[in-house]
Motif scaffolding. Structure first.
Motif, PDB file in Angstrom:
ATOM      1  N   VAL A   1      42.605  25.799   2.501  1.00  0.00           N
ATOM      2  CA  VAL A   1      42.830  26.351   3.838  1.00  0.00           C
ATOM      3  C   VAL A   1      43.528  25.290   4.682  1.00  0.00           C
ATOM      4  CG1 VAL A   1      41.732  27.280   5.915  1.00  0.00           C
ATOM      5  CG2 VAL A   1      40.791  27.819   3.661  1.00  0.00           C
ATOM      6  N   VAL A   2      44.778  25.564   5.076  1.00  0.00           N
ATOM      7  CA  VAL A   2      45.531  24.609   5.886  1.00  0.00           C
ATOM      8  C   VAL A   2      45.479  24.950   7.371  1.00  0.00           C
ATOM      9  CG1 VAL A   2      47.077  23.833   4.057  1.00  0.00           C
ATOM     10  CG2 VAL A   2      47.698  25.810   5.454  1.00  0.00           C
ATOM     11  N   ALA A   3      45.024  26.164   7.689  1.00  0.00           N
ATOM     12  CA  ALA A   3      44.940  26.585   9.086  1.00  0.00           C
ATOM     13  C   ALA A   3      44.079  27.839   9.177  1.00  0.00           C
ATOM     14  CB  ALA A   3      46.328  26.848   9.651  1.00  0.00           C
ATOM     15  N   GLN A   4      43.746  28.200  10.399  1.00  0.00           N
ATOM     16  CA  GLN A   4      43.057  29.452  10.701  1.00  0.00           C
ATOM     17  C   GLN A   4      43.880  30.191  11.737  1.00  0.00           C
ATOM     18  OE1 GLN A   4      39.946  30.686   9.731  1.00  0.00           O
ATOM     19  NE2 GLN A   4      39.463  28.975   8.397  1.00  0.00           N
ATOM     20  N   MET A   5      43.925  31.496  11.624  1.00  0.00           N
ATOM     21  CA  MET A   5      44.519  32.343  12.654  1.00  0.00           C
ATOM     22  C   MET A   5      43.349  32.944  13.410  1.00  0.00           C
ATOM     23  SD  MET A   5      47.694  31.887  12.091  1.00  0.00           S
ATOM     24  CE  MET A   5      48.197  32.898  13.454  1.00  0.00           C
ATOM     25  N   ARG A   6      43.257  32.682  14.695  1.00  0.00           N
ATOM     26  CA  ARG A   6      42.143  33.189  15.499  1.00  0.00           C
ATOM     27  C   ARG A   6      42.643  34.189  16.524  1.00  0.00           C
ATOM     28  NH1 ARG A   6      38.747  27.680  16.588  1.00  0.00           N
ATOM     29  NH2 ARG A   6      38.035  27.440  14.450  1.00  0.00           N
ATOM     30  N   ILE A   7      41.921  35.287  16.606  1.00  0.00           N
ATOM     31  CA  ILE A   7      42.152  36.273  17.642  1.00  0.00           C
ATOM     32  C   ILE A   7      40.768  36.752  18.060  1.00  0.00           C
ATOM     33  CG2 ILE A   7      42.565  38.154  16.014  1.00  0.00           C
ATOM     34  CD1 ILE A   7      44.564  39.231  18.166  1.00  0.00           C
ATOM     35  N   GLY A   8      40.327  36.294  19.208  1.00  0.00           N
ATOM     36  CA  GLY A   8      38.957  36.551  19.644  1.00  0.00           C
ATOM     37  C   GLY A   8      37.998  35.855  18.692  1.00  0.00           C
ATOM     38  N   ALA A   9      37.015  36.601  18.192  1.00  0.00           N
ATOM     39  CA  ALA A   9      36.042  36.038  17.254  1.00  0.00           C
ATOM     40  C   ALA A   9      36.535  36.098  15.805  1.00  0.00           C
ATOM     41  CB  ALA A   9      34.724  36.787  17.369  1.00  0.00           C
ATOM     42  N   LEU A  10      37.613  36.798  15.568  1.00  0.00           N
ATOM     43  CA  LEU A  10      38.155  36.950  14.221  1.00  0.00           C
ATOM     44  C   LEU A  10      38.886  35.681  13.793  1.00  0.00           C
ATOM     45  CD1 LEU A  10      38.759  38.933  11.846  1.00  0.00           C
ATOM     46  CD2 LEU A  10      40.845  39.540  13.074  1.00  0.00           C
ATOM     47  N   GLN A  11      38.577  35.189  12.601  1.00  0.00           N
ATOM     48  CA  GLN A  11      39.248  34.022  12.036  1.00  0.00           C
ATOM     49  C   GLN A  11      39.757  34.377  10.648  1.00  0.00           C
ATOM     50  OE1 GLN A  11      37.098  30.355  12.165  1.00  0.00           O
ATOM     51  NE2 GLN A  11      36.060  30.906  14.055  1.00  0.00           N
ATOM     52  N   ILE A  12      41.048  34.200  10.438  1.00  0.00           N
ATOM     53  CA  ILE A  12      41.660  34.507   9.148  1.00  0.00           C
ATOM     54  C   ILE A  12      42.253  33.219   8.598  1.00  0.00           C
ATOM     55  CG2 ILE A  12      43.444  35.837   7.968  1.00  0.00           C
ATOM     56  CD1 ILE A  12      43.080  37.927  10.214  1.00  0.00           C
ATOM     57  N   PRO A  13      41.860  32.821   7.375  1.00  0.00           N
ATOM     58  CA  PRO A  13      42.378  31.569   6.831  1.00  0.00           C
ATOM     59  C   PRO A  13      43.838  31.685   6.399  1.00  0.00           C
ATOM     60  CG  PRO A  13      41.006  32.672   5.211  1.00  0.00           C
ATOM     61  CD  PRO A  13      40.910  33.471   6.477  1.00  0.00           C
ATOM     62  N   VAL A  14      44.553  30.570   6.520  1.00  0.00           N
ATOM     63  CA  VAL A  14      45.913  30.456   6.001  1.00  0.00           C
ATOM     64  C   VAL A  14      45.778  29.640   4.722  1.00  0.00           C
ATOM     65  CG1 VAL A  14      48.249  29.630   6.406  1.00  0.00           C
ATOM     66  CG2 VAL A  14      46.888  30.519   8.325  1.00  0.00           C
ATOM     67  N   LEU A  15      45.999  30.277   3.576  1.00  0.00           N
ATOM     68  CA  LEU A  15      45.750  29.666   2.273  1.00  0.00           C
ATOM     69  C   LEU A  15      47.036  29.200   1.611  1.00  0.00           C
ATOM     70  CD1 LEU A  15      43.276  32.359   0.890  1.00  0.00           C
ATOM     71  CD2 LEU A  15      42.714  30.244   2.079  1.00  0.00           C
ATOM     72  N   VAL A  16      46.945  28.074   0.917  1.00  0.00           N
ATOM     73  CA  VAL A  16      48.067  27.548   0.140  1.00  0.00           C
ATOM     74  C   VAL A  16      48.060  28.257  -1.217  1.00  0.00           C
ATOM     75  CG1 VAL A  16      49.021  25.476  -0.931  1.00  0.00           C
ATOM     76  CG2 VAL A  16      47.889  25.320   1.283  1.00  0.00           C
ATOM     77  N   PRO A  17      49.209  28.833  -1.651  1.00  0.00           N
ATOM     78  CA  PRO A  17      49.238  29.570  -2.913  1.00  0.00           C
ATOM     79  C   PRO A  17      49.477  28.711  -4.156  1.00  0.00           C
ATOM     80  CG  PRO A  17      51.319  29.835  -1.793  1.00  0.00           C
ATOM     81  CD  PRO A  17      50.432  29.015  -0.880  1.00  0.00           C
ATOM     82  N   VAL A  18      49.913  27.443  -3.969  1.00  0.00           N
ATOM     83  CA  VAL A  18      50.273  26.596  -5.111  1.00  0.00           C
ATOM     84  C   VAL A  18      49.747  25.181  -4.918  1.00  0.00           C
ATOM     85  CG1 VAL A  18      52.394  27.873  -5.635  1.00  0.00           C
ATOM     86  CG2 VAL A  18      52.480  25.932  -4.075  1.00  0.00           C
ATOM     87  N   ALA A  19      49.669  24.436  -6.029  1.00  0.00           N
ATOM     88  CA  ALA A  19      49.337  23.018  -5.949  1.00  0.00           C
ATOM     89  C   ALA A  19      50.584  22.257  -5.534  1.00  0.00           C
ATOM     90  CB  ALA A  19      48.843  22.517  -7.298  1.00  0.00           C
ATOM     91  N   GLY A  20      50.413  21.250  -4.696  1.00  0.00           N
ATOM     92  CA  GLY A  20      51.566  20.465  -4.281  1.00  0.00           C
ATOM     93  C   GLY A  20      51.247  19.528  -3.147  1.00  0.00           C
ATOM     94  N   THR A  21      52.299  19.150  -2.437  1.00  0.00           N
ATOM     95  CA  THR A  21      52.195  18.217  -1.324  1.00  0.00           C
ATOM     96  C   THR A  21      52.796  18.851  -0.083  1.00  0.00           C
ATOM     97  OG1 THR A  21      52.483  16.381  -2.862  1.00  0.00           O
ATOM     98  CG2 THR A  21      52.812  15.896  -0.542  1.00  0.00           C
ATOM     99  N   ILE A  22      52.109  18.743   1.045  1.00  0.00           N
ATOM    100  CA  ILE A  22      52.641  19.239   2.312  1.00  0.00           C
ATOM    101  C   ILE A  22      53.841  18.351   2.678  1.00  0.00           C
ATOM    102  CG2 ILE A  22      52.192  19.639   4.769  1.00  0.00           C
ATOM    103  CD1 ILE A  22      50.386  21.428   3.223  1.00  0.00           C
TER     104      ILE A  22
END
Length: 147
Positions: free
Chosen positions: A101-122
């Protein structure tokens, strides 16, 4: 109407087996995989077909670079809209694995993770922590290690 539209059988409710077979043949002939039909009264039919038939008019690309030469940079995008909250993994040079999980998308109480789909380096952080972010906006770029 074009010639194919004239050949698609009309239906009310669920199409018959013969109509479904004819529609599948038309899809394959047209080189299409899916179709959705509606009678305008709420009845809908969604169909997906696969075919091993190779059409002679399909052009094959020549001089395609080898897989290693293709870009291995993957854009990780916001899966939803909301306020972007970056995690400690969202820093240039961080090694990540699929599902991190590299980030969260928040809207009110809702939190949706932003997931990395592959192995690697940012390699780039495009998103801004605390910024209102739209669906599909780039958050980070990952240089894939191919694992």
């Amino acid at each position: 109407m074009n010639a194919v539209e004239n050949q698609v059988p009309e239906f009310e409710g669920i199409p018959s087996a013969e109509d479904l077979a004819r529609i599948a043949d038309l899809l394959i002939e047209a080189g299409l995989e899916t179709i959705e039909l509606s009678d305008g009264k709420g009845a809908r039919c969604f169909m997906r077909v696969t075919s091993s038939v190779v059409k002679s008019d399909v052009q094959v690309a020549e001089n395609v670079p080898p897989v290693e030469a293709l870009s291995s940079r993957i854009a990780v995008s916001a899966p939803y809209f909301g306020t972007l909250v970056l995690t400690e993994l969202a820093a240039v040079g961080t090694l990540v694995q699929p599902g991190d999980v590299v980030a969260q998308m928040r809207i009110g109480a809702l939190q949706i993770p932003v997931l990395v789909p592959v192995a690697g380096t940012i390699v780039d952080v495009a998103g801004k922590d605390g910024a209102l972010t739209g669906y599909g906006a780039p958050v980070v770029q990952v240089e894939s290690t191919g694992r």
